[in-house]
Motif scaffolding. Structure first.
Motif, short mmCIF file in Angstrom:
data_model
loop_
_atom_site.label_atom_id
_atom_site.label_comp_id
_atom_site.label_asym_id
_atom_site.label_seq_id
_atom_site.Cartn_x
_atom_site.Cartn_y
_atom_site.Cartn_z
N SER A 75 -16.86 -2.07 0.79
CA SER A 75 -16.04 -3.31 1.30
C SER A 75 -17.43 -4.22 2.00
O SER A 75 -17.22 -5.39 1.90
CB SER A 75 -15.30 -2.82 2.68
OG SER A 75 -14.25 -2.00 2.24
N ASP A 126 -8.83 0.13 -8.06
CA ASP A 126 -7.60 0.35 -7.44
C ASP A 126 -6.87 -1.20 -7.68
O ASP A 126 -6.71 -2.01 -6.52
CB ASP A 126 -7.67 0.67 -6.18
CG ASP A 126 -6.12 0.83 -5.59
OD1 ASP A 126 -5.13 1.16 -6.19
OD2 ASP A 126 -6.09 0.94 -4.08
N GLY A 155 0.94 -1.10 0.09
CA GLY A 155 -0.02 -0.08 0.13
C GLY A 155 0.75 1.36 0.07
O GLY A 155 1.96 1.27 0.64
N ASN A 205 -3.79 -5.91 -3.78
CA ASN A 205 -4.96 -6.21 -3.66
C ASN A 205 -5.77 -7.37 -4.29
O ASN A 205 -6.99 -7.45 -3.94
CB ASN A 205 -5.96 -4.75 -4.26
CG ASN A 205 -5.07 -3.47 -3.58
OD1 ASN A 205 -4.85 -3.67 -2.52
ND2 ASN A 205 -5.41 -2.23 -4.24
N LEU A 259 -10.66 -10.08 -3.47
CA LEU A 259 -10.18 -8.59 -3.34
C LEU A 259 -10.12 -7.81 -1.98
O LEU A 259 -10.86 -8.25 -1.07
CB LEU A 259 -11.15 -7.85 -4.28
CG LEU A 259 -11.52 -8.20 -5.83
CD1 LEU A 259 -12.39 -7.40 -6.49
CD2 LEU A 259 -10.00 -8.05 -6.50
N ILE A 260 -9.19 -6.97 -1.91
CA ILE A 260 -9.08 -6.34 -0.50
C ILE A 260 -8.73 -4.83 -1.00
O ILE A 260 -8.43 -4.51 -2.07
CB ILE A 260 -7.94 -6.78 0.21
CG1 ILE A 260 -6.73 -6.69 -0.50
CG2 ILE A 260 -8.18 -8.05 0.86
CD1 ILE A 260 -5.51 -6.75 0.71
N ASP A 261 -9.08 -3.71 -0.11
CA ASP A 261 -8.99 -2.37 -0.34
C ASP A 261 -9.94 -1.78 -1.15
O ASP A 261 -9.57 -1.76 -2.49
CB ASP A 261 -7.44 -2.30 -0.55
CG ASP A 261 -7.11 -0.60 -0.33
OD1 ASP A 261 -7.97 0.16 -0.18
OD2 ASP A 261 -5.92 -0.12 -0.57
N ASN A 285 -0.87 0.13 7.59
CA ASN A 285 -1.43 -1.09 7.75
C ASN A 285 -0.85 -2.03 8.70
O ASN A 285 0.28 -1.99 8.84
CB ASN A 285 -1.95 -1.86 6.27
CG ASN A 285 -2.02 -1.00 5.36
OD1 ASN A 285 -3.07 -0.20 5.44
ND2 ASN A 285 -1.81 -1.01 4.22
N LYS A 344 -6.40 -0.66 9.33
CA LYS A 344 -5.65 0.50 8.25
C LYS A 344 -5.69 2.29 9.00
O LYS A 344 -7.14 2.33 9.21
CB LYS A 344 -6.56 0.69 7.01
CG LYS A 344 -6.06 1.55 6.01
CD LYS A 344 -6.71 1.60 4.84
CE LYS A 344 -6.80 -0.07 3.99
NZ LYS A 344 -7.61 0.07 2.79
N PRO A 359 -0.79 -12.22 -1.47
CA PRO A 359 -0.80 -11.20 -2.35
C PRO A 359 -0.36 -11.47 -3.87
O PRO A 359 0.77 -12.24 -4.08
CB PRO A 359 -0.12 -10.07 -1.93
CG PRO A 359 0.51 -10.43 -0.50
CD PRO A 359 0.11 -11.85 -0.46
#
Length: 311
Positions: free
Chosen positions: A77, A192, A38, A197, A208-210, A43, A58, A109
């Motif tokens: 989210s 993004d 990131g 991510n 997926l994250i973020d 984080n 975060k 990741p």
């Protein structure tokens, strides 16, 4: 792992101040460690005594409120969680705009190399399609809105403009006019696609994250920015279009290429905002001028006027 009272940096002091406010964790022994990745925030992983579940927390980076609506990000989210493409989320500190989610175990990741695997690439297309088919998000923010926002911010901050900024701005306006004339296809978008991510499982499934930048946006922008982030060549772009829509279409291809240029203009200008306000150890200036360079390479393609006509 560190425990309460062991903070040595501003970020660690911030995370300690946050986690002691989580009601379900009060009276429990808490530990934390920084999580790399990131370029907007800091984080952490949080472990809570007596719980097998780890948490991801975060701390918003300085100045990120200029371009991130954290209430909208929390809603995105929650929607990703509901449709099965994102982790569990917790509203423990939403009132502080601090995001807490499940720390997903058993996944890693992604890297750029992962998406050279057609199976992983097609799984990503499936996840994108699933997210796009979900209900509209509470925030509509197109790539045009993002670019205009960042142009204004760079101007107000006295940030760096490339020597050919006026030309880049005119090129952006031409692309915008072409896309708006053909009609926008607005859906819930991720926006993004940094490799970190995408969390990949042993079965090549993806979570997926973020969702900080998620908004209702142009469908093909979401695929285009992913393509640009992963450095896909045109033959892969064509394969993505066929996989996503069920058939290859020249106008969709043209639209994706135009959006790749817009994505680079957006993120190059975002980087110049970050270069003025961020306290993170990242070379935003270098990142931004590289994005400027790649936007130019797309717009200087002799086919660019044909792409604009074809969208």
């Amino acid at each position: 792992m560190k425990e309460l009272g062991m903070a040595r940096s501003d970020a660690e002091r911030a995370v300690e101040a946050a986690i002691v406010q989580v009601e379900p964790w009060k009276g429990r022994r808490l530990s934390y460690r920084a999580v790399s990745g990131g370029i907007s925030n800091t984080n952490f992983r949080i472990d809570v005594e007596g719980q097998d579940l780890g948490y991801f927390l975060k701390i918003p980076g300085r100045g990120t409120e200029m371009f991130i609506d954290r209430k909208a990000a929390a809603a995105a989210s929650k929607q990703a969680e509901a449709i099965g493409v994102g982790p569990r989320t917790f509203d423990y500190l939403n009132h502080l705009d601090i995001e807490i989610a499940e720390f997903i175990e058993g996944r890693r990741p992604s890297t750029h190399r992962d998406f050279a695997d057609p199976a992983i690439r097609n799984e990503a297309v499936r996840v994108y399609r699933h997210f796009h088919q979900a209900p509209a998000l509470p925030l509509t923010k197109t790539v045009f809105d993002m670019i205009e926002e960042h142009f204004t911010q760079v101007r107000e901050l006295g940030g760096y403009w490339p020597l050919d900024h006026d030309w880049l701005y005119r090129s952006y306006k031409q692309a915008r006019a072409a896309l708006e004339a053909s009609g926008l296809d607005l859906v819930a978008c991720f926006n993004d696609p940094m490799p970190g991510n995408f969390l990949i499982g042993d079965d090549k499934s993806i979570k997926l994250i973020d969702f900080e930048y998620a908004s209702n946006n142009e469908r093909l922008y979401d695929l285009a920015i992913w393509s640009g982030e992963m450095f896909f060549p045109e033959d892969i772009d064509c394969a993505i279009i066929e996989e996503y829509f069920g058939r290859y279409d020249k106008s969709q291809h043209a639209r994706l290429i135009v959006h790749k240029a817009l994505a680079d203009i957006k993120w190059s200008t975002w980087a110049m905002v970050q270069n003025r306000v961020s306290t993170l150890h990242f070379d935003f200036y270098k990142y931004g001028i590289w994005k400027h360079m790649r936007a130019r390479s797309i717009i200087h393609d002799p086919r660019w006027p044909l792409f604009l006509k074809a969208v």
